[in-house]
Scaffold this active site. Structure first.
Site, mmCIF file in Angstrom:
data_model
loop_
_atom_site.group_PDB
_atom_site.id
_atom_site.type_symbol
_atom_site.label_atom_id
_atom_site.label_comp_id
_atom_site.label_asym_id
_atom_site.label_seq_id
_atom_site.Cartn_x
_atom_site.Cartn_y
_atom_site.Cartn_z
ATOM 1 N N TYR A 105 1.005 -1.370 -0.041
ATOM 2 C CA TYR A 105 -0.054 0.060 0.168
ATOM 3 C C TYR A 105 0.840 1.284 0.295
ATOM 4 O O TYR A 105 0.267 2.300 -0.099
ATOM 5 C CB TYR A 105 -0.954 0.072 1.263
ATOM 6 C CG TYR A 105 -2.074 -0.945 0.969
ATOM 7 C CD1 TYR A 105 -3.179 -0.475 0.979
ATOM 8 C CD2 TYR A 105 -2.143 -2.217 1.041
ATOM 9 C CE1 TYR A 105 -4.494 -1.294 0.661
ATOM 10 C CE2 TYR A 105 -3.000 -3.291 0.841
ATOM 11 C CZ TYR A 105 -4.429 -2.462 0.705
ATOM 12 O OH TYR A 105 -5.236 -3.534 0.735
ATOM 13 N N LYS A 154 2.226 -14.427 5.829
ATOM 14 C CA LYS A 154 2.620 -15.253 4.764
ATOM 15 C C LYS A 154 4.138 -15.333 4.684
ATOM 16 O O LYS A 154 4.472 -15.524 3.742
ATOM 17 C CB LYS A 154 1.838 -14.820 3.587
ATOM 18 C CG LYS A 154 1.708 -15.660 2.179
ATOM 19 C CD LYS A 154 0.833 -16.981 2.664
ATOM 20 C CE LYS A 154 1.065 -17.899 1.518
ATOM 21 N NZ LYS A 154 0.305 -19.209 1.691
#
Length: 461
Positions: A169, A260
């Site tokens: 982002y 992750k």
């Protein structure tokens, strides 16, 4: 909830207070100082923003009036952003708006349009980046009677701490075929040749080979979009510090680090490792981590590790654990009771917060906040979009911005006003007098307008 001592200093704007009736919120030694008549900037929002704001502000004012008998009152100050700002000033996010949020510390906003074309990629992201609002706080709870797609929505009660300023982002991206993308490709090819081979169509030869195989004539232009994913130790520490502090203060059982890291070992994996280290370094006597469990298992065996964890949790310590993001997205559905506080990165947090909102009634009643606990700056917001096709119809659910206002009151320490809002909204839902989004999914419901739903909430205080 404020947990840091402000050593950075607040901006000195030297702007006179033009609102004679209210006072500024300040922060000193990490503690927010909220007067009885705080000045709160608000952005009304685009599309359905005016509808939901006009309903919400009546609920917020009524809650404060009832809770404190007139001794407290918000002095609202409108500032501009989005379409309204562009139409009036030619600027989607005027400097005056940023100055107001800087100076008055705490504000609230409706949904904003993302401009099409060049300029700001997202007004919401821009506000978070410019003001360094590094925590996106998303509480998720169920109100009995709310239509839900899952069997046990009442088991869903958790708080997400989403890192708000890093990850993809940050917007470090280059379009395929651009000169900037080619510069980055050339740099990787020269400095990291082994990694360059992993970019499957990073050369004209590879691209031409593919098109030849499928029998299609295509330009030999290299067209690879590239992005940089940045995750820092500092950013992780401040996010995790906030999440664990919240868990301890609110007597939560666990903090789950969602990542992750099995694939992105040095970004998301780094986040996981730094988060564990933060919990152990700053909260060692108040938490028990899976890292400690692993160490004891290695030294003394699994049975000893299990006993150690059991004893730690029985003594009131907070369990710090982790979950791979894709597994977490399954388990918040199948085992929601295993999650209390979630600490995660920007993209994972985006997915998780919306997925969880769907379990308890949808984004229409999902509140959110963007907070910098160091400086005290915070913007509370409706988490849904502008829904322009419903603009000015007095139709949509104002619950998201109303509950975000309740979060703002909790941030102030005005818990009595916040509790009234939760009580009123829950009772309105149980009475089945709801906006169209809920009414169409509930047997025997009475559909009411956006403004009327606000009235129902107030009636049930």
């Amino acid at each position: 909830m404020l947990i840091w001592v402000n050593t950075l200093g607040l901006p000195s704007l030297n702007k006179k207070n033009t609102n004679k009736m209210g006072e500024k919120i300040t922060i000193a030694n990490g503690k927010l100082n909220v007067p009885n008549n705080p000045i709160v900037p608000f952005i009304i929002g685009d599309g359905t923003g005016p509808d939901i704001w006009h309903s919400a502000v009546r609920v917020l004012d009524a809650a404060v009036a009832k809770a404190y008998g007139g001794t407290k009152k918000i002095e609202w100050m409108e500032v501009l952003a989005g379409e309204k700002a562009f139409n009036k000033t030619g600027n989607w996010l005027p400097d005056e708006t940023l100055t107001a949020f800087n100076e008055y510390l705490v504000g609230i906003k409706g949904p904003l349009t993302t401009p099409i074309g060049g300029g700001i990629r997202s007004l919401n992201v821009a506000l978070r980046q410019i003001l360094d609002l590094y925590v996106c706080l998303r509480p998720v709870r169920y109100y009995p009677g709310t239509p839900s797609p899952v069997k046990r929505p009442e088991a869903v009660e958790m708080v997400i701490f989403r890192e708000n300023t890093e990850d993809i982002y940050a917007g470090i991206e280059y379009p395929g075929g651009s000169a900037d993308a080619q510069k980055l490709l050339d740099f990787i090819s020269k400095e990291f040749p082994k990694d360059f081979t992993k970019i499957r169509f990073g050369t004209k030869e590879k691209s031409a080979e593919f098109w030849a195989k499928v029998g299609v004539s295509e330009s030999d232009e290299i067209c690879v979009g590239l992005g940089v994913k940045a995750v820092s130790k500092s950013g992780t520490i401040r996010l995790m510090h906030s999440a664990v502090s919240y868990a301890i203060q609110h007597k939560q059982k666990s903090v789950t680090i969602v990542h992750k890291g099995n694939i992105m070992k040095y970004t998301e994996g780094g986040f996981r490792d730094w988060a564990y280290a933060t919990a152990e370094k700053y909260f060692g006597d108040k938490v028990y981590t899976w890292g400690q469990w692993e160490k004891t298992k290695k030294e003394k065996g699994e049975a000893a590790a299990n006993e150690e964890q059991k004893a730690a949790l029985a003594s009131g310590k907070v369990l710090i654990k982790d979950a791979i993001a894709d597994i977490a997205l399954q388990q918040v559905l199948t085992r929601p009771e295993d999650f209390d506080v979630i600490a995660t990165l920007n993209l994972n947090g985006d997915y998780l917060s919306d997925a969880l909102a769907a379990q308890v009634g949808g984004i229409g009643i999902a509140p959110g906040a963007n907070i910098n606990y160091i400086t005290g700056h915070a913007i509370f917001e409706a988490t849904h979009g502008t829904a322009p096709k419903y603009a000015d119809l007095d139709k949509v659910n104002p619950g998201s911005v109303i509950l975000s206002g309740a979060m703002m009151f909790e941030y102030f320490g005005w818990n009595e006003a916040s509790e009234l809002i939760h009580k009123g909204l829950g009772a309105a839902i149980e009475a089945k007098k709801v906006t169209y989004d809920f009414a169409r999914l509930m047997d025997g419901a009475t559909e009411v307008k956006c403004s009327e739903f606000g009235d129902e909430i107030i009636k049930h205080f």
